[in-house]
Design a protein around this motif. Structure first.
Motif, PDB file in Angstrom:
ATOM      1  N   ALA A  32       0.826  -1.208   0.000  1.00 40.94           N
ATOM      2  CA  ALA A  32       0.000   0.000   0.000  1.00 40.94           C
ATOM      3  C   ALA A  32       0.864   1.262   0.000  1.00 40.94           C
ATOM      4  O   ALA A  32       0.478   2.288  -0.566  1.00 40.94           O
ATOM      5  N   GLU A  33       2.033   1.209   0.621  1.00 44.12           N
ATOM      6  CA  GLU A  33       2.931   2.367   0.723  1.00 44.12           C
ATOM      7  C   GLU A  33       4.030   2.360  -0.332  1.00 44.12           C
ATOM      8  O   GLU A  33       4.899   3.225  -0.333  1.00 44.12           O
ATOM      9  N   LEU A  34       4.005   1.399  -1.236  1.00 45.84           N
ATOM     10  CA  LEU A  34       5.088   1.216  -2.207  1.00 45.84           C
ATOM     11  C   LEU A  34       5.376   2.479  -3.018  1.00 45.84           C
ATOM     12  O   LEU A  34       6.531   2.884  -3.152  1.00 45.84           O
ATOM     13  N   ALA A  35       4.347   3.105  -3.549  1.00 43.52           N
ATOM     14  CA  ALA A  35       4.556   4.315  -4.363  1.00 43.52           C
ATOM     15  C   ALA A  35       5.244   5.413  -3.549  1.00 43.52           C
ATOM     16  O   ALA A  35       6.097   6.136  -4.072  1.00 43.52           O
ATOM     17  N   GLY A  36       4.899   5.531  -2.282  1.00 39.54           N
ATOM     18  CA  GLY A  36       5.537   6.529  -1.422  1.00 39.54           C
ATOM     19  C   GLY A  36       7.009   6.234  -1.196  1.00 39.54           C
ATOM     20  O   GLY A  36       7.837   7.152  -1.203  1.00 39.54           O
ATOM     21  N   PHE A  37       7.361   4.963  -1.013  1.00 41.42           N
ATOM     22  CA  PHE A  37       8.770   4.590  -0.836  1.00 41.42           C
ATOM     23  C   PHE A  37       9.567   4.831  -2.113  1.00 41.42           C
ATOM     24  O   PHE A  37      10.716   5.251  -2.065  1.00 41.42           O
TER      25      PHE A  37
ATOM     26  N   SER B 210      12.372   7.849   3.134  1.00 40.04           N
ATOM     27  CA  SER B 210      11.377   7.453   4.141  1.00 40.04           C
ATOM     28  C   SER B 210      11.611   6.039   4.649  1.00 40.04           C
ATOM     29  O   SER B 210      11.075   5.658   5.693  1.00 40.04           O
ATOM     30  N   LEU B 211      12.437   5.258   3.953  1.00 35.34           N
ATOM     31  CA  LEU B 211      12.785   3.917   4.435  1.00 35.34           C
ATOM     32  C   LEU B 211      13.634   3.972   5.707  1.00 35.34           C
ATOM     33  O   LEU B 211      13.761   2.969   6.410  1.00 35.34           O
ATOM     34  N   ALA B 212      14.169   5.133   6.019  1.00 33.87           N
ATOM     35  CA  ALA B 212      14.893   5.293   7.288  1.00 33.87           C
ATOM     36  C   ALA B 212      13.966   4.992   8.454  1.00 33.87           C
ATOM     37  O   ALA B 212      14.406   4.501   9.505  1.00 33.87           O
TER      38      ALA B 212
ATOM     39  N   GLN C 126      16.012  -1.918   1.545  1.00 25.77           N
ATOM     40  CA  GLN C 126      15.616  -1.907   0.145  1.00 25.77           C
ATOM     41  C   GLN C 126      14.220  -2.473  -0.015  1.00 25.77           C
ATOM     42  O   GLN C 126      13.839  -3.399   0.703  1.00 25.77           O
ATOM     43  N   VAL C 127      13.482  -1.925  -0.956  1.00 27.15           N
ATOM     44  CA  VAL C 127      12.206  -2.508  -1.369  1.00 27.15           C
ATOM     45  C   VAL C 127      12.485  -3.216  -2.687  1.00 27.15           C
ATOM     46  O   VAL C 127      13.009  -2.615  -3.625  1.00 27.15           O
ATOM     47  N   VAL C 128      12.159  -4.491  -2.721  1.00 30.28           N
ATOM     48  CA  VAL C 128      12.460  -5.331  -3.874  1.00 30.28           C
ATOM     49  C   VAL C 128      11.158  -5.787  -4.519  1.00 30.28           C
ATOM     50  O   VAL C 128      10.235  -6.211  -3.826  1.00 30.28           O
TER      51      VAL C 128
ATOM     52  N   VAL D 155      15.392  -3.902  -7.373  1.00 27.45           N
ATOM     53  CA  VAL D 155      15.308  -2.956  -6.259  1.00 27.45           C
ATOM     54  C   VAL D 155      14.610  -1.709  -6.784  1.00 27.45           C
ATOM     55  O   VAL D 155      15.103  -1.073  -7.718  1.00 27.45           O
ATOM     56  N   VAL D 156      13.457  -1.370  -6.183  1.00 30.97           N
ATOM     57  CA  VAL D 156      12.696  -0.205  -6.650  1.00 30.97           C
ATOM     58  C   VAL D 156      12.867   0.999  -5.740  1.00 30.97           C
ATOM     59  O   VAL D 156      12.523   2.114  -6.125  1.00 30.97           O
ATOM     60  N   ALA D 157      13.384   0.796  -4.540  1.00 37.40           N
ATOM     61  CA  ALA D 157      13.658   1.903  -3.612  1.00 37.40           C
ATOM     62  C   ALA D 157      14.708   1.442  -2.617  1.00 37.40           C
ATOM     63  O   ALA D 157      14.729   0.272  -2.222  1.00 37.40           O
TER      64      ALA D 157
END
Length: 142
Positions: free
Chosen positions: A82-87, A93-95, A115-117, A135-137
Motif C-alpha cells: 500500500a505504501e510502495l509508491a511513497g517509498f 522514508s525507508l529510514a 531496500q524494497v524489492v 530494487v525499486v527503492a
C-alpha cells in the motif's frame, strides 16, 4: 418467542445489513470489508503471465542481508504494498523502517540499508518458469 417489537427490530437490522452488503458489493472496496468485497481473492492470474509482489530486505551492521518481515518492523506485506509508491517517490522514508526495527529490537544489529524489492514470477502454463528481482527503492545510513 419474539415479541412483535423484537421481530420488527430483527427485520430492520436484517434489511440494513442486506442493503450494506449489496451496496458494498457493487461500490465498495477492501476497506469496507465485511460490507465490501475482499478483492484479494476475487481474480486469477494469467497462466502465462507475470505475478509481481514486493518485499523488503535489510543489510545489517555486520553485512548480513536479511528479508524484513512484520516481526522485524511491525510493517506487514500488505501495508508495504500500500505504501510502495511513497517509498519509490521518497526512498529516504525507508529510514523509518530502520528506526522501527531499532525501537522494537534494541539489542539486535541495526539496519544500515533498507531496500524494497519487486519480485516478478514469470509463469508458463501456470508453472513458474523463472523469476527476477529489481530494487525499486533503497536507503542507506550515512
Amino acid at each position: 418467542m419474539l415479541t412483535v417489537r423484537g421481530r420488527r427490530v430483527r427485520g430492520v437490522a436484517t434489511t440494513i445489513a442486506s442493503v450494506l452488503l449489496l451496496a458494498g458489493s457493487v461500490w465498495g472496496s477492501d476497506d469496507a470489508f465485511p460490507f465490501g468485497p475482499f478483492r484479494m481473492y476475487a481474480g486469477v492470474n494469467d497462466p502465462n503471465g507475470v505475478v509481481v509482489s514486493s518485499y523488503m530486505r535489510a543489510v545489517l551492521t555486520d553485512g548480513k542481508v536479511i528479508r524484513v518481515d512484520e516481526r522485524g518492523t511491525g510493517l506487514r506485506r500488505a501495508e508495504l504494498e500500500a505504501e510502495l509508491a511513497g517509498f519509490v517517490k521518497d526512498p529516504a522514508s525507508l529510514a523509518g523502517i530502520a528506526k522501527a526495527h531499532a525501537n522494537l529490537h534494541p539489542g539486535e544489529p541495526a539496519y544500515v540499508e533498507v531496500q524494497v524489492v519487486e519480485l516478478s514470477q514469470h509463469l508458463h502454463h501456470a508453472a513458474l518458469s523463472n523469476q527476477t528481482t529489481k530494487v525499486v527503492a533503497g536507503w542507506r545510513a550515512r
